[in-house]
Design a protein around this motif. Structure first.
Motif, short mmCIF file in Angstrom:
data_model
loop_
_atom_site.label_atom_id
_atom_site.label_comp_id
_atom_site.label_asym_id
_atom_site.label_seq_id
_atom_site.Cartn_x
_atom_site.Cartn_y
_atom_site.Cartn_z
N GLU A 137 0.83 -1.21 0.00
CA GLU A 137 0.00 0.00 0.00
C GLU A 137 0.87 1.26 0.00
O GLU A 137 0.59 2.21 -0.74
CB GLU A 137 -0.93 0.00 1.21
CG GLU A 137 -2.02 -1.04 1.13
CD GLU A 137 -2.76 -1.24 2.44
OE1 GLU A 137 -2.37 -0.59 3.44
OE2 GLU A 137 -3.71 -2.03 2.46
N TYR A 138 1.91 1.28 0.82
CA TYR A 138 2.81 2.44 0.83
C TYR A 138 3.50 2.59 -0.52
O TYR A 138 3.71 3.71 -1.00
CB TYR A 138 3.85 2.32 1.94
CG TYR A 138 3.31 2.62 3.32
CD1 TYR A 138 2.51 3.74 3.55
CD2 TYR A 138 3.59 1.80 4.39
CE1 TYR A 138 2.01 4.02 4.81
CE2 TYR A 138 3.09 2.07 5.66
CZ TYR A 138 2.32 3.18 5.85
OH TYR A 138 1.82 3.46 7.10
N GLY A 139 3.86 1.49 -1.14
CA GLY A 139 4.47 1.55 -2.46
C GLY A 139 3.53 2.12 -3.50
O GLY A 139 3.93 2.93 -4.35
N LEU A 140 2.26 1.73 -3.45
CA LEU A 140 1.28 2.27 -4.39
C LEU A 140 1.04 3.76 -4.16
O LEU A 140 0.90 4.53 -5.12
CB LEU A 140 -0.04 1.51 -4.27
CG LEU A 140 -0.02 0.07 -4.78
CD1 LEU A 140 -1.33 -0.62 -4.43
CD2 LEU A 140 0.22 0.05 -6.27
N ILE A 141 1.01 4.18 -2.92
CA ILE A 141 0.84 5.60 -2.61
C ILE A 141 2.04 6.40 -3.12
O ILE A 141 1.88 7.46 -3.73
CB ILE A 141 0.64 5.82 -1.09
CG1 ILE A 141 -0.72 5.26 -0.67
CG2 ILE A 141 0.76 7.30 -0.73
CD1 ILE A 141 -0.92 5.20 0.83
N ALA A 142 3.25 5.88 -2.91
CA ALA A 142 4.45 6.56 -3.39
C ALA A 142 4.45 6.66 -4.91
O ALA A 142 4.83 7.69 -5.48
CB ALA A 142 5.70 5.83 -2.91
N ALA A 143 4.01 5.60 -5.59
CA ALA A 143 3.94 5.63 -7.06
C ALA A 143 2.92 6.67 -7.53
O ALA A 143 3.18 7.40 -8.49
CB ALA A 143 3.59 4.25 -7.59
N LEU A 144 1.79 6.76 -6.87
CA LEU A 144 0.77 7.74 -7.23
C LEU A 144 1.29 9.16 -7.03
O LEU A 144 1.08 10.04 -7.88
CB LEU A 144 -0.50 7.51 -6.41
CG LEU A 144 -1.66 8.46 -6.69
CD1 LEU A 144 -2.15 8.27 -8.12
CD2 LEU A 144 -2.79 8.20 -5.72
N VAL A 145 1.96 9.41 -5.94
CA VAL A 145 2.53 10.73 -5.68
C VAL A 145 3.58 11.06 -6.75
O VAL A 145 3.64 12.20 -7.25
CB VAL A 145 3.14 10.80 -4.26
CG1 VAL A 145 3.98 12.04 -4.08
CG2 VAL A 145 2.03 10.75 -3.23
N ALA A 146 4.41 10.08 -7.12
CA ALA A 146 5.42 10.31 -8.14
C ALA A 146 4.79 10.66 -9.48
O ALA A 146 5.25 11.58 -10.17
CB ALA A 146 6.32 9.08 -8.27
N VAL A 147 3.74 9.96 -9.86
CA VAL A 147 3.06 10.25 -11.14
C VAL A 147 2.46 11.65 -11.11
O VAL A 147 2.58 12.40 -12.09
CB VAL A 147 1.99 9.18 -11.44
CG1 VAL A 147 1.09 9.61 -12.57
CG2 VAL A 147 2.65 7.86 -11.76
N ALA A 148 1.83 12.02 -10.00
CA ALA A 148 1.25 13.36 -9.89
C ALA A 148 2.33 14.44 -9.94
O ALA A 148 2.16 15.48 -10.60
CB ALA A 148 0.45 13.47 -8.58
N LEU A 149 3.45 14.19 -9.30
CA LEU A 149 4.55 15.16 -9.29
C LEU A 149 5.15 15.32 -10.68
O LEU A 149 5.41 16.44 -11.13
CB LEU A 149 5.62 14.71 -8.30
CG LEU A 149 6.78 15.65 -8.04
CD1 LEU A 149 6.27 16.96 -7.45
CD2 LEU A 149 7.76 15.01 -7.09
N ILE A 150 5.36 14.22 -11.38
CA ILE A 150 5.91 14.29 -12.74
C ILE A 150 4.96 15.04 -13.66
O ILE A 150 5.40 15.88 -14.46
CB ILE A 150 6.21 12.86 -13.26
CG1 ILE A 150 7.39 12.27 -12.52
CG2 ILE A 150 6.46 12.87 -14.76
CD1 ILE A 150 7.60 10.79 -12.77
#
Length: 59
Positions: free
Chosen positions: A19-32
């Motif tokens: 779950e933490y990995g999925l949240i980090a991936a979502l934040v990274a996509v939004a930031l990019i």
């Protein structure tokens, strides 16, 4: 062995890590996405400023 299986069934730390990995991936996509949009706007702004400054310099 039965106790080990019961403990294994209760252990959900792997799910939490996923779950933490999925949240980090979502934040990274939004930031990019945000930075790429902002980068295009900044490029346009600096281009306009550069054009104005080149027009202001006497030849």
């Amino acid at each position: 062995m039965l106790q080990f299986m019961k403990n294994f069934k209760k252990n959900d730390s792997g799910a939490t890590a996923i779950e933490y990995g999925l949240i980090a991936a979502l934040v990274a996509v939004a930031l990019i996405t945000a930075l790429s949009l902002l980068g295009t706007d900044l490029n346009n702004i600096f281009g306009a400023v550069s054009d104005e400054l080149q027009g202001a310099v006497p030849e």
